[in-house]
Design a protein around this motif. Sequence first.
Motif, short mmCIF file in Angstrom:
data_model
loop_
_atom_site.label_atom_id
_atom_site.label_comp_id
_atom_site.label_asym_id
_atom_site.label_seq_id
_atom_site.Cartn_x
_atom_site.Cartn_y
_atom_site.Cartn_z
N PRO A 103 -55.39 -21.32 29.45
CA PRO A 103 -55.34 -21.96 28.14
C PRO A 103 -55.46 -23.48 28.20
N HIS A 104 -56.06 -24.01 27.17
CA HIS A 104 -56.14 -25.46 26.95
C HIS A 104 -55.02 -25.76 25.96
N TRP A 105 -53.89 -26.26 26.45
CA TRP A 105 -52.72 -26.34 25.58
C TRP A 105 -51.81 -27.50 25.93
N GLY A 106 -50.78 -27.69 25.10
CA GLY A 106 -49.76 -28.68 25.37
C GLY A 106 -49.95 -30.00 24.66
N ASN A 107 -49.01 -30.87 24.84
CA ASN A 107 -49.05 -32.22 24.29
C ASN A 107 -49.24 -33.19 25.44
N GLU A 108 -50.14 -34.15 25.25
CA GLU A 108 -50.40 -35.11 26.32
C GLU A 108 -49.12 -35.78 26.78
N TYR A 109 -49.02 -35.95 28.10
CA TYR A 109 -47.92 -36.65 28.74
C TYR A 109 -46.57 -35.96 28.53
N SER A 110 -46.59 -34.66 28.23
CA SER A 110 -45.35 -33.91 28.03
C SER A 110 -45.29 -32.76 29.03
N MET A 111 -44.09 -32.40 29.39
CA MET A 111 -43.89 -31.25 30.25
C MET A 111 -44.16 -29.98 29.46
N ARG A 112 -44.27 -28.86 30.16
CA ARG A 112 -44.54 -27.60 29.48
C ARG A 112 -43.44 -27.32 28.45
N SER A 113 -43.83 -26.60 27.41
CA SER A 113 -42.89 -26.28 26.35
C SER A 113 -42.38 -24.85 26.51
N LEU A 114 -41.36 -24.52 25.77
CA LEU A 114 -40.84 -23.16 25.77
C LEU A 114 -41.91 -22.19 25.27
N ARG A 115 -42.71 -22.61 24.29
CA ARG A 115 -43.80 -21.76 23.79
C ARG A 115 -44.80 -21.47 24.91
N GLN A 116 -45.17 -22.48 25.68
CA GLN A 116 -46.10 -22.27 26.78
C GLN A 116 -45.52 -21.30 27.80
N GLN A 117 -44.27 -21.46 28.13
CA GLN A 117 -43.63 -20.57 29.09
C GLN A 117 -43.60 -19.14 28.56
N THR A 118 -43.29 -18.98 27.30
CA THR A 118 -43.25 -17.65 26.68
C THR A 118 -44.62 -17.00 26.72
N LEU A 119 -45.65 -17.74 26.32
CA LEU A 119 -47.00 -17.18 26.32
C LEU A 119 -47.48 -16.87 27.73
N ALA A 120 -47.14 -17.70 28.68
CA ALA A 120 -47.53 -17.44 30.07
C ALA A 120 -46.90 -16.15 30.57
N HIS A 121 -45.63 -15.95 30.28
CA HIS A 121 -44.96 -14.71 30.69
C HIS A 121 -45.56 -13.51 29.97
#
Length: 69
Positions: free
Chosen positions: A35-53
């Motif tokens: 995925p092409h995702w996230g906010n620039e200069y930010s660590m992964r989010s809970l949403r990203q972790q959830t979707l990855a799992h």
Amino acid sequence: DIPPYPKNINKLTEDNLVNQIKLLRPQVDILIFTPHWGNEYSMRSLRQQTLAHMAIDSGADAVIGHHPH
């Protein structure tokens, strides 16, 4: 997965993710969700972790997220 979404691009939803992986899984030897995702200069989010799992649990072999810009 970066708002605002142009009308001609699908939003990354949990249902879209699971359905696409389940559709593709029988057709491939290796399935990588990138995925092409996230906010620039930010660590992964809970949403990203959830979707990855969810991707792995649905049949993806690997998740390789990349920068949002």
